[in-house]
Design a protein around this motif. Structure first.
Motif, PDB file in Angstrom:
ATOM      1  N   TRP A 297      -3.746   8.165   3.299  1.00 30.54           N
ATOM      2  CA  TRP A 297      -4.225   7.272   4.354  1.00 30.54           C
ATOM      3  C   TRP A 297      -3.375   7.451   5.603  1.00 30.54           C
ATOM      4  CZ3 TRP A 297      -4.747   1.811   1.621  1.00 30.54           C
ATOM      5  CH2 TRP A 297      -5.684   1.910   0.592  1.00 30.54           C
TER       6      TRP A 297
ATOM      7  N   GLN B 119       2.351   4.232  -3.638  1.00 33.40           N
ATOM      8  CA  GLN B 119       0.983   3.727  -3.717  1.00 33.40           C
ATOM      9  C   GLN B 119       0.016   4.572  -2.879  1.00 33.40           C
ATOM     10  OE1 GLN B 119       0.213   1.088  -5.920  1.00 33.40           O
ATOM     11  NE2 GLN B 119       2.331   1.504  -6.530  1.00 33.40           N
ATOM     12  N   GLN B 120      -1.230   4.081  -2.765  1.00 36.58           N
ATOM     13  CA  GLN B 120      -2.323   4.894  -2.253  1.00 36.58           C
ATOM     14  C   GLN B 120      -2.207   5.270  -0.786  1.00 36.58           C
ATOM     15  OE1 GLN B 120      -2.556   1.826  -3.543  1.00 36.58           O
ATOM     16  NE2 GLN B 120      -4.222   0.612  -2.654  1.00 36.58           N
TER      17      GLN B 120
ATOM     18  N   ASP C  57       0.819  -1.209   0.000  1.00 35.73           N
ATOM     19  CA  ASP C  57       0.000   0.000   0.000  1.00 35.73           C
ATOM     20  C   ASP C  57       0.855   1.263   0.000  1.00 35.73           C
ATOM     21  OD1 ASP C  57      -2.330  -1.493   0.053  1.00 35.73           O
ATOM     22  OD2 ASP C  57      -2.434  -1.504   2.245  1.00 35.73           O
TER      23      ASP C  57
ATOM     24  N   LEU D 143      -0.047   8.485  -1.310  1.00 31.87           N
ATOM     25  CA  LEU D 143      -0.634   9.389  -2.288  1.00 31.87           C
ATOM     26  C   LEU D 143      -2.082   9.723  -1.949  1.00 31.87           C
ATOM     27  CD1 LEU D 143       0.804   7.953  -5.641  1.00 31.87           C
ATOM     28  CD2 LEU D 143       1.745   9.707  -4.131  1.00 31.87           C
ATOM     29  N   GLY D 144      -2.796   8.755  -1.374  1.00 32.60           N
ATOM     30  CA  GLY D 144      -4.178   8.993  -0.970  1.00 32.60           C
ATOM     31  C   GLY D 144      -4.315   9.532   0.432  1.00 32.60           C
TER      32      GLY D 144
END
Length: 344
Positions: free
Chosen positions: A160, A153-154, A145, A157-158
């Protein structure tokens, strides 16, 4: 006479208006003073920060211990209040989140009884957050992740999480992400083959040798080139997904799909004696396992000073001793304290 009367009435009205304005101003100033006093009291509270990064109320086996002495001050301080320059920090309501998975080794694993994260990485996070006065939490997820197949990854970048713990500083990764100072020493890559070396693998001549690597890991074709000088061809490299005890890599060796495997020397190896070391190389990394974060993150600003202070403390020596202690993390596979801690 009539004009004098009205003049006096106008003068009295003006005085009354001025008095009302003065009373209103005094009231506003007094109210503002009360608000500022309340805000200052709330910001200057002495309540400690609970750092629940391993599921405990006190922040872990060491994270909630206020008796640790940091640096050379010669006395015990309350790390969640005292800043690096001796000034006192205000309560920080920001929650900083860090990704960790389950490598089942000494640096990070899931405790079988509590089902919470344990290991050297957790001990370091506890202490660093305590020194810096930060409220920190662990987020459990797969390492993929954070980084996989050459790309962030997310999880980062996201947004989390704020950081991913335990990622080595590689040339590929610094193009996209930022890193803290190295949390552990850089690991040496190793070239392994089957017992007896039936394929005649020679680290000085890899021409025609098929090599297995772990997908997404820093021990890749670029690392092979850096440590051997051999620009390995694409049809010589076979990428495998990681699993427990490197079973897929060993199966590739046993089945003849590859002649050797190139991995991090810190990974657990097969225990059946089927592997033989061809060569251990110098690190091809820019730094050891670190806290990986987005380039726009402010995490590094407080993490690095707090970690550097930790490294020079008694608390750091204690958590390094725990790496080899069977009662702490020593029963798990992995590198020794001497091969892990940055100042040993």
């Amino acid at each position: 006479m009539g004009q004098g009367k009205y003049a006096k009435e106008d003068e009295g009205s003006s005085v009354f208006v001025l008095l009302c304005i003065l009373v209103l101003i005094v009231g506003i100033v007094a109210a503002a003073g009360m608000v500022m006093a309340v805000l200052n009291y709330n910001r200057g509270g002495d309540a400690p920060i609970n750092i629940n990064v391993d599921g405990s109320d006190s922040g872990g086996s060491r994270g909630g211990n206020a008796d640790h002495s940091y640096g050379d001050s010669g006395g015990s301080v309350t790390p969640w209040r005292q800043g690096q320059s001796g000034d006192y920090l205000h309560y920080d309501e920001t929650i900083w989140t860090f990704q960790n998975g389950d490598n089942d080794n000494r640096v990070i694993y899931i405790d079988r009884k509590t089902r919470q994260h344990r290991g050297h990485f957790i001990d370091v996070i506890n202490e660093v957050c305590q020194i810096a006065g930060k409220n920190c939490e662990i987020v459990h997820s797969n390492w993929r992740d954070c980084w996989f197949d050459g790309f962030p990854q997310q999880a980062l970048l996201g947004r989390w999480v704020d950081g991913c713990m335990g990622f080595s500083i590689s040339a590929d990764r610094v193009r996209s992400l930022k890193f803290s100072t190295s949390t552990v020493k850089a690991t040496r890559p190793v070239l392994l083959t089957r017992r007896g070396n039936p394929s005649g693998v020679n680290a000085d001549n890899l021409n025609g040798i098929k090599i297995g690597i772990l997908a997404g890991w820093w021990a890749d074709a670029y690392c092979i080139f850096r440590v051997t000088g051999y620009d390995i061809r694409d049809n010589q490299v076979f990428a495998y997904n990681q699993d427990d005890n490197l079973n897929t890599l060993v199966a590739g060796l046993d089945g003849g799909e590859v002649d050797a495997i190139f991995i991090s020397g810190g990974l657990p190896r097969a225990t059946d004696g089927s592997l033989e070391l061809v060569r251990e190389f110098e690190p091809c990394l820019l730094g050891g396992d670190s806290m990986m974060m987005r380039k726009d993150s402010l995490l590094k600003n407080w993490w690095d000073p707090a970690f550097n202070k930790l490294v020079n403390s008694r608390a750091y020596r204690e958590i390094c001793n725990d790496i080899d202690d069977p009662a702490a993390h020593g029963s798990k596979p992995g590198n020794s304290a001497a091969d892990t801690c940055v100042n040993l």
